[in-house]
Design a protein around this motif. Structure first.
Motif, PDB file in Angstrom:
ATOM      1  N   LYS A  43       0.883  -1.143   0.102  1.00 56.81           N
ATOM      2  CA  LYS A  43       0.048   0.073  -0.061  1.00 56.81           C
ATOM      3  C   LYS A  43       0.892   1.244   0.190  1.00 56.81           C
ATOM      4  CE  LYS A  43      -3.838   2.071   2.338  1.00 56.81           C
ATOM      5  NZ  LYS A  43      -4.714   2.083   3.451  1.00 56.81           N
ATOM      6  N   VAL A  44       0.779   2.137  -0.981  1.00 60.62           N
ATOM      7  CA  VAL A  44       1.608   3.093  -1.168  1.00 60.62           C
ATOM      8  C   VAL A  44       0.969   4.472  -1.373  1.00 60.62           C
ATOM      9  CG1 VAL A  44       3.625   3.829  -2.589  1.00 60.62           C
ATOM     10  CG2 VAL A  44       3.273   1.534  -2.403  1.00 60.62           C
ATOM     11  N   ILE A  45       1.367   5.380  -0.931  1.00 58.56           N
ATOM     12  CA  ILE A  45       0.935   6.928  -1.179  1.00 58.56           C
ATOM     13  C   ILE A  45       1.757   7.485  -2.375  1.00 58.56           C
ATOM     14  CG2 ILE A  45       0.750   9.103  -0.133  1.00 58.56           C
ATOM     15  CD1 ILE A  45      -0.981   7.147   1.159  1.00 58.56           C
ATOM     16  N   ALA A  80      -3.670   6.914  -1.918  1.00 58.88           N
ATOM     17  CA  ALA A  80      -3.237   5.510  -1.780  1.00 58.88           C
ATOM     18  C   ALA A  80      -3.570   4.641  -2.632  1.00 58.88           C
ATOM     19  CB  ALA A  80      -3.572   5.042  -0.398  1.00 58.88           C
ATOM     20  N   ILE A  81      -2.619   3.881  -3.236  1.00 61.41           N
ATOM     21  CA  ILE A  81      -3.075   2.550  -4.260  1.00 61.41           C
ATOM     22  C   ILE A  81      -2.503   1.204  -3.363  1.00 61.41           C
ATOM     23  CG2 ILE A  81      -3.037   3.922  -6.204  1.00 61.41           C
ATOM     24  CD1 ILE A  81       0.078   2.819  -6.630  1.00 61.41           C
ATOM     25  N   VAL A  82      -2.932   0.145  -3.822  1.00 61.16           N
ATOM     26  CA  VAL A  82      -2.505  -1.095  -3.505  1.00 61.16           C
ATOM     27  C   VAL A  82      -2.022  -1.970  -4.710  1.00 61.16           C
ATOM     28  CG1 VAL A  82      -3.276  -3.419  -2.235  1.00 61.16           C
ATOM     29  CG2 VAL A  82      -4.347  -1.030  -1.643  1.00 61.16           C
ATOM     30  N   ILE A  83      -0.728  -2.083  -4.770  1.00 61.45           N
ATOM     31  CA  ILE A  83      -0.303  -3.046  -5.659  1.00 61.45           C
ATOM     32  C   ILE A  83       0.148  -4.378  -5.348  1.00 61.45           C
ATOM     33  CG2 ILE A  83       1.881  -3.066  -7.334  1.00 61.45           C
ATOM     34  CD1 ILE A  83       2.749  -0.219  -6.291  1.00 61.45           C
ATOM     35  N   ARG A  84      -0.208  -5.282  -6.167  1.00 62.98           N
ATOM     36  CA  ARG A  84      -0.161  -6.608  -5.754  1.00 62.98           C
ATOM     37  C   ARG A  84       0.535  -7.516  -7.128  1.00 62.98           C
ATOM     38  NH1 ARG A  84      -5.580  -5.807  -4.235  1.00 62.98           N
ATOM     39  NH2 ARG A  84      -5.847  -5.769  -2.175  1.00 62.98           N
ATOM     40  N   THR A 143      -1.156  -6.133 -10.482  1.00 62.67           N
ATOM     41  CA  THR A 143      -2.404  -5.239 -10.350  1.00 62.67           C
ATOM     42  C   THR A 143      -2.209  -4.029  -9.512  1.00 62.67           C
ATOM     43  OG1 THR A 143      -3.464  -6.703  -8.615  1.00 62.67           O
ATOM     44  CG2 THR A 143      -3.978  -7.187 -10.831  1.00 62.67           C
ATOM     45  N   VAL A 144      -3.270  -3.033  -9.905  1.00 63.79           N
ATOM     46  CA  VAL A 144      -3.094  -1.827  -8.901  1.00 63.79           C
ATOM     47  C   VAL A 144      -4.397  -1.561  -8.780  1.00 63.79           C
ATOM     48  CG1 VAL A 144      -2.558   0.556  -8.800  1.00 63.79           C
ATOM     49  CG2 VAL A 144      -1.081  -0.909 -10.054  1.00 63.79           C
ATOM     50  N   ALA A 145      -4.908  -1.161  -7.387  1.00 62.17           N
ATOM     51  CA  ALA A 145      -6.314  -0.677  -7.175  1.00 62.17           C
ATOM     52  C   ALA A 145      -6.134   0.347  -6.163  1.00 62.17           C
ATOM     53  CB  ALA A 145      -7.004  -1.838  -6.530  1.00 62.17           C
ATOM     54  N   ARG A 146      -7.172   1.233  -5.884  1.00 62.10           N
ATOM     55  CA  ARG A 146      -7.369   1.896  -5.045  1.00 62.10           C
ATOM     56  C   ARG A 146      -7.898   1.254  -3.821  1.00 62.10           C
ATOM     57  NH1 ARG A 146      -8.712   7.203  -5.767  1.00 62.10           N
ATOM     58  NH2 ARG A 146      -8.575   8.133  -7.947  1.00 62.10           N
ATOM     59  N   PRO A 147      -7.673   1.427  -2.666  1.00 63.14           N
ATOM     60  CA  PRO A 147      -7.776   0.645  -1.374  1.00 63.14           C
ATOM     61  C   PRO A 147      -9.374   0.429  -1.524  1.00 63.14           C
ATOM     62  CG  PRO A 147      -6.500   2.476  -0.525  1.00 63.14           C
ATOM     63  CD  PRO A 147      -6.751   2.589  -1.995  1.00 63.14           C
ATOM     64  N   GLY A 148      -9.691  -0.773  -1.323  1.00 62.99           N
ATOM     65  CA  GLY A 148     -11.099  -1.348  -1.439  1.00 62.99           C
ATOM     66  C   GLY A 148     -11.690  -1.486  -2.723  1.00 62.99           C
TER      67      GLY A 148
END
Length: 85
Positions: A5-7, A61-65, A34-39
């Motif tokens: 999770k990155v800002i 923030a984004i979540v990179i997986r 993949t990339v997503a906004r949290p939730g």
């Protein structure tokens, strides 16, 4: 699946040059990313149109997986791109 999770620190957010650098780095990796906004719904990190469509702005923030061999290293590189120096 490892994730970060990155800002986003770039003034323009995840757009223009930061998005292009992010996608190019993701495309070079032999793992699924993949990339997503949290939730939010994840999108393909190797698609510039998908990344731009997220409309991520400075300070958000984004979540990179990533999934596959070398996922942790790829996540570190991608997180460094969006979090800035």
């Amino acid at each position: 699946m490892p994730e970060r999770k990155v800002i986003v620190e770039a003034e323009v957010g995840l757009h223009a040059r930061p998005a292009a650098t992010f996608v190019q780095t993701a495309a070079e990796a032999p793992v699924e990313i993949t990339v997503a906004r949290p939730g939010g719904e994840p999108v393909n990190a190797k698609s510039i149109l998908s990344i731009l469509a997220l409309d991520v702005r400075h300070g958000e923030a984004i979540v990179i997986r990533a999934d596959g061999d070398g996922a942790e290293q790829v996540l570190d590189r991608l997180a460094a791109i969006v979090s800035g120096p």
